[in-house]
Design a protein around this motif. Structure first.
Motif, PDB file in Angstrom:
ATOM      1  N   ASP A  78      67.514  28.784  25.701  1.00 42.39           N
ATOM      2  CA  ASP A  78      68.629  28.364  24.851  1.00 42.39           C
ATOM      3  C   ASP A  78      68.591  29.093  23.514  1.00 42.39           C
ATOM      4  O   ASP A  78      69.628  29.522  22.987  1.00 42.39           O
ATOM      5  CB  ASP A  78      68.576  26.852  24.618  1.00 42.39           C
ATOM      6  CG  ASP A  78      68.915  26.049  25.874  1.00 42.39           C
ATOM      7  OD1 ASP A  78      69.515  26.653  26.804  1.00 42.39           O
ATOM      8  OD2 ASP A  78      68.570  24.856  25.938  1.00 42.39           O
ATOM      9  N   GLN A  79      67.386  29.237  22.964  1.00 47.50           N
ATOM     10  CA  GLN A  79      67.279  29.911  21.674  1.00 47.50           C
ATOM     11  C   GLN A  79      67.613  31.394  21.778  1.00 47.50           C
ATOM     12  O   GLN A  79      68.267  31.958  20.899  1.00 47.50           O
ATOM     13  CB  GLN A  79      65.871  29.739  21.093  1.00 47.50           C
ATOM     14  CG  GLN A  79      65.747  30.300  19.678  1.00 47.50           C
ATOM     15  CD  GLN A  79      64.358  30.174  19.108  1.00 47.50           C
ATOM     16  OE1 GLN A  79      63.385  30.130  19.847  1.00 47.50           O
ATOM     17  NE2 GLN A  79      64.255  30.119  17.783  1.00 47.50           N
ATOM     18  N   LEU A  80      67.181  32.040  22.872  1.00 53.65           N
ATOM     19  CA  LEU A  80      67.435  33.468  23.057  1.00 53.65           C
ATOM     20  C   LEU A  80      68.851  33.741  23.560  1.00 53.65           C
ATOM     21  O   LEU A  80      69.358  34.853  23.428  1.00 53.65           O
ATOM     22  CB  LEU A  80      66.420  34.061  24.037  1.00 53.65           C
ATOM     23  CG  LEU A  80      64.960  34.029  23.578  1.00 53.65           C
ATOM     24  CD1 LEU A  80      64.061  34.585  24.680  1.00 53.65           C
ATOM     25  CD2 LEU A  80      64.759  34.822  22.288  1.00 53.65           C
ATOM     26  N   GLY A  81      69.449  32.733  24.180  1.00 53.47           N
ATOM     27  CA  GLY A  81      70.801  32.907  24.681  1.00 53.47           C
ATOM     28  C   GLY A  81      70.885  33.633  26.006  1.00 53.47           C
ATOM     29  O   GLY A  81      71.947  34.142  26.378  1.00 53.47           O
ATOM     30  N   HIS A  82      69.784  33.677  26.754  1.00 55.91           N
ATOM     31  CA  HIS A  82      69.761  34.376  28.045  1.00 55.91           C
ATOM     32  C   HIS A  82      68.837  33.644  29.010  1.00 55.91           C
ATOM     33  O   HIS A  82      67.810  33.085  28.603  1.00 55.91           O
ATOM     34  CB  HIS A  82      69.250  35.815  27.889  1.00 55.91           C
ATOM     35  CG  HIS A  82      70.142  36.701  27.087  1.00 55.91           C
ATOM     36  ND1 HIS A  82      71.251  37.324  27.614  1.00 55.91           N
ATOM     37  CD2 HIS A  82      70.092  37.054  25.771  1.00 55.91           C
ATOM     38  CE1 HIS A  82      71.840  38.045  26.673  1.00 55.91           C
ATOM     39  NE2 HIS A  82      71.164  37.897  25.536  1.00 55.91           N
ATOM     40  N   ALA A  83      69.183  33.686  30.277  1.00 60.51           N
ATOM     41  CA  ALA A  83      68.278  33.198  31.322  1.00 60.51           C
ATOM     42  C   ALA A  83      67.132  34.187  31.458  1.00 60.51           C
ATOM     43  O   ALA A  83      67.339  35.408  31.429  1.00 60.51           O
ATOM     44  CB  ALA A  83      69.017  33.044  32.643  1.00 60.51           C
ATOM     45  N   LEU A  84      65.914  33.675  31.603  1.00 58.66           N
ATOM     46  CA  LEU A  84      64.736  34.544  31.673  1.00 58.66           C
ATOM     47  C   LEU A  84      64.193  34.676  33.091  1.00 58.66           C
ATOM     48  O   LEU A  84      63.481  35.639  33.391  1.00 58.66           O
ATOM     49  CB  LEU A  84      63.641  34.010  30.744  1.00 58.66           C
ATOM     50  CG  LEU A  84      64.032  33.914  29.265  1.00 58.66           C
ATOM     51  CD1 LEU A  84      62.896  33.299  28.456  1.00 58.66           C
ATOM     52  CD2 LEU A  84      64.414  35.284  28.712  1.00 58.66           C
ATOM     53  N   PHE A  85      64.512  33.717  33.962  1.00 57.48           N
ATOM     54  CA  PHE A  85      63.984  33.732  35.326  1.00 57.48           C
ATOM     55  C   PHE A  85      65.096  33.509  36.349  1.00 57.48           C
ATOM     56  O   PHE A  85      66.110  32.854  36.062  1.00 57.48           O
ATOM     57  CB  PHE A  85      62.933  32.638  35.531  1.00 57.48           C
ATOM     58  CG  PHE A  85      61.660  32.826  34.771  1.00 57.48           C
ATOM     59  CD1 PHE A  85      60.733  33.774  35.174  1.00 57.48           C
ATOM     60  CD2 PHE A  85      61.391  32.060  33.641  1.00 57.48           C
ATOM     61  CE1 PHE A  85      59.545  33.943  34.482  1.00 57.48           C
ATOM     62  CE2 PHE A  85      60.223  32.222  32.943  1.00 57.48           C
ATOM     63  CZ  PHE A  85      59.286  33.175  33.357  1.00 57.48           C
ATOM     64  N   GLU A  86      64.894  34.050  37.535  1.00 61.30           N
ATOM     65  CA  GLU A  86      65.693  33.729  38.711  1.00 61.30           C
ATOM     66  C   GLU A  86      64.730  33.257  39.783  1.00 61.30           C
ATOM     67  O   GLU A  86      63.646  33.835  39.959  1.00 61.30           O
ATOM     68  CB  GLU A  86      66.454  34.964  39.221  1.00 61.30           C
ATOM     69  CG  GLU A  86      67.551  35.452  38.297  1.00 61.30           C
ATOM     70  CD  GLU A  86      68.237  36.693  38.843  1.00 61.30           C
ATOM     71  OE1 GLU A  86      67.691  37.283  39.805  1.00 61.30           O
ATOM     72  OE2 GLU A  86      69.281  37.066  38.308  1.00 61.30           O
TER      73      GLU A  86
END
Length: 295
Positions: free
Chosen positions: A45-53
């Motif tokens: 949420d803080q970075l604004g991107h999903a990090l994992f799939e």
């Protein structure tokens, strides 16, 4: 992205990324899986991107996740370096030296490089072996001080390491003492004997293949071997004639169990030392490199 980065969240992400599994990471961190998931979501949420799939039971990094991992590796490696350096604070000099050497590298080459420090009672010497990827990771995470190899790792935009060429060793045809053919032409030697060759991804093999094309010969391959110690053993067992630097079998050449049949023109093995740019370099590395003409 707003606010300061939460490094606790980043650390949890870093562990999950390397474990590639949420449950294993939770066990390693001694937290519940649900709590760990919450921390990862907060970072996303803080970075604004999903990090994992999720891929089945495994977690795979997204493009943003891989970029975040690159930064996290650098951040936590710097932390490890800080701890290691400050533990040495107040000492006249660092007296420990950890060497990483490619598992397939000649022991004689390693011994020759380490000669300036071997036997020094004031130096604690640790030798580790592994694949090039393993050793470069150990170098980047400050678990080894220098890597010895006959390969050059692939460089990326963020690579901060330096490759020093220590020496080049000529490459020859080495056979058992009972092998016939000494004094014959190189072309004849290559066609008379089955050969023990390094693997196709080595520089020596590339040079050798080019030489056979130039000479217009087809060779019989007894075995392809990337471990010099194994090639040395197979040559002693007379399985074939080995393509390798004579220094690898220096003792066998001296005692007469092996002999050098011919020098291969234009082919050499490059022996390199790889270091990482550090804020507080180990002075023993400088001493070692200087002993080999690298300043």
């Amino acid at each position: 992205m707003a606010g300061k980065l939460n490094y606790n969240h980043l650390y949890y992400f870093w562990v999950v990324a390397h474990e590639e599994h949420l449950t294993r990471a939770a066990e390693k961190l001694c937290v519940s899986q649900s709590a760990l998931s919450v921390q990862i979501r907060k970072l996303e949420d803080q970075l604004g991107h999903a990090l994992f799939e999720r891929r089945g039971r495994r977690l795979e990094l997204t493009e943003a996740g891989q970029l975040t991992l690159d930064y996290a590796d650098a951040i936590f490696a710097a932390g490890s370096e800080l701890l290691g350096t400050l533990r040495e604070a107040g000492r006249v000099s660092r007296r420990s030296l950890t060497i990483g050497a490619l598992a397939t590298l000649s022991r004689n080459l390693q011994r020759q490089f380490l000669a300036p420090v071997i036997g020094d009672a004031d130096i604690s010497l640790v030798l580790r072996s592994g694949s090039l990827n393993e050793l470069m990771h150990a170098l980047e995470t400050h678990n080894v001080d220098i890597v010895l190899a006959n390969q050059v790792p692939l460089r990326s935009d963020t690579s901060a390491w330096t490759v020093f060429e220590i020496e080049q060793q000529p490459v020859s045809l080495i056979g058992a003492a009972s092998r016939e053919g000494e004094g014959g032409t190189l072309k004849a030697l290559l066609t008379q004997h089955p050969l023990l060759l390094p693997s196709r991804d080595s520089g020596v093999r590339t040079g050798f293949d080019a030489l056979t094309v130039k000479l217009g010969v087809q060779v019989e391959i007894a075995a392809e071997v990337d471990d010099m110690a194994m090639m040395r053993l197979l040559a002693r067992e007379n399985i074939g004639v080995a393509v390798l630097p004579p220094i690898v079998v220096r003792d066998e050449l001296r005692d007469g169990s092996l002999r050098e049949l011919a020098v291969l023109p234009g082919i050499s093995e490059t022996f390199s030392a790889i270091t990482l740019e550090r804020r507080f370099p180990n002075p023993l590395i400088t001493r070692l490199l200087a002993a080999h003409g690298v300043t």
